[in-house]
Design a protein around this motif. Structure first.
Motif, PDB file in Angstrom:
ATOM      1  N   ALA A 160       0.827  -1.203   0.000  1.00 29.32           N
ATOM      2  CA  ALA A 160       0.000   0.000   0.000  1.00 29.32           C
ATOM      3  C   ALA A 160       0.863   1.254   0.000  1.00 29.32           C
TER       4      ALA A 160
ATOM      5  N   ASP B  86       2.248   1.712  -3.431  1.00 29.41           N
ATOM      6  CA  ASP B  86       1.200   2.229  -4.312  1.00 29.41           C
ATOM      7  C   ASP B  86       1.000   3.730  -4.104  1.00 29.41           C
ATOM      8  N   LEU B  87       0.915   4.147  -2.846  1.00 22.24           N
ATOM      9  CA  LEU B  87       0.666   5.558  -2.576  1.00 22.24           C
ATOM     10  C   LEU B  87       1.812   6.431  -3.081  1.00 22.24           C
TER      11      LEU B  87
ATOM     12  N   LEU C  15      -4.308  -0.456  -1.534  1.00 26.64           N
ATOM     13  CA  LEU C  15      -4.821   0.843  -1.109  1.00 26.64           C
ATOM     14  C   LEU C  15      -6.230   0.713  -0.551  1.00 26.64           C
TER      15      LEU C  15
ATOM     16  N   ALA D 130      -8.415   3.866  -5.925  1.00 30.42           N
ATOM     17  CA  ALA D 130      -8.482   3.059  -4.706  1.00 30.42           C
ATOM     18  C   ALA D 130      -9.085   1.688  -4.980  1.00 30.42           C
TER      19      ALA D 130
END
Length: 238
Positions: A26, A29-30, A198, A192
């Motif tokens: 996550a 990804d962010l 995410l 998302a």
């Protein structure tokens, strides 16, 4: 500008969180989507500079573009420190971000200013909301990346001056702002939804403190509220 309000009810996360593969995914990804967003913002602002009515305005927008690009290196370094390839981390988000820009191509100088202020502001608020639930080092990096460097004051000044000179401009730009809001929320939800890590982070499903469904609703309410505030700062109705 008013400050963003983010729920911070969870305990601050620690570096140990990065040992959780789902949480680490996550974070990657962010950082990937934020980095791609900065590169895309650089390209768009550099293109928008061509619409500037004066040399002073062109230089101001070009400076804004350079500022966006200067933030990418730190994000890439953090991704590499996490063992991720920065370009592989950014790749999954290119379609969604480019789709947003295709659907919201400005027709003139003023629409470009509104997009830089309202559209980018919505994306930044969304990322800040997520960052509040990350480990301290990642959160601080994301927040620093999203800090305004005086761009807002420039946009507000130019848009308000334009409306004062032509009151008809206000109505058109208010409609444009609403369109940007709708498109930005659609793309945020799509990003998302398409990235399991995410989504799990937002829903609290990675064994990290996250957002429950009610909190997600409050988050989008805050995003909408901030949009209304930005529009008011521009002298426009949301």
């Amino acid at each position: 500008m008013t400050e963003s309000r983010v729920e911070t009810g969870s305990e601050p996360s620690t570096p140990l969180a990065l040992e959780d593969p789902a949480y680490r995914e996550a974070v990657v990804d962010l950082l990937g989507v934020v980095a791609y967003g900065e590169i895309s913002a650089f390209e768009r602002l550099a293109e928008d500079a061509k619409l500037a009515p004066t040399l002073e305005d062109r230089v101001a927008i070009a400076t804004m573009a350079a500022g966006e690009f200067s933030k990418v290196a730190a994000l890439h370094r953090r991704l590499e420190a996490l063992g991720a390839d920065p370009f592989a981390a950014m790749a999954p988000f290119s379609d969604a971000i480019e789709r947003f820009h295709e659907h919201t191509a400005p027709a003139d100088w003023y629409e470009g200013l509104i997009k830089a202020y309202v559209g980018d502001g919505l994306a930044d608020d969304f990322f800040r909301e997520i960052a509040a639930y990350l480990d301290d080092e990642t959160r601080d990096l994301v927040v620093r990346t999203l800090e305004d460097s005086g761009h807002a004051a420039f946009v507000v000044d130019r848009v308000r001056a334009g409306i004062a000179a032509d009151h008809r401009l206000g109505g058109r730009l208010a409609l444009w702002g609403r369109r940007l809001m709708g498109e930005a929320l659609i793309q945020a939800q799509r990003v998302a939804a398409e990235r399991d890590a995410l989504s799990a982070l937002l829903a609290g499903g990675t064994d990290r403190p996250g957002l429950d469904l009610a909190a997600i609703g409050r988050m989008f309410a805050r995003l909408t509220e901030r949009h209304t505030e930005r529009m008011a700062e521009l002298g426009l109705d949301a």
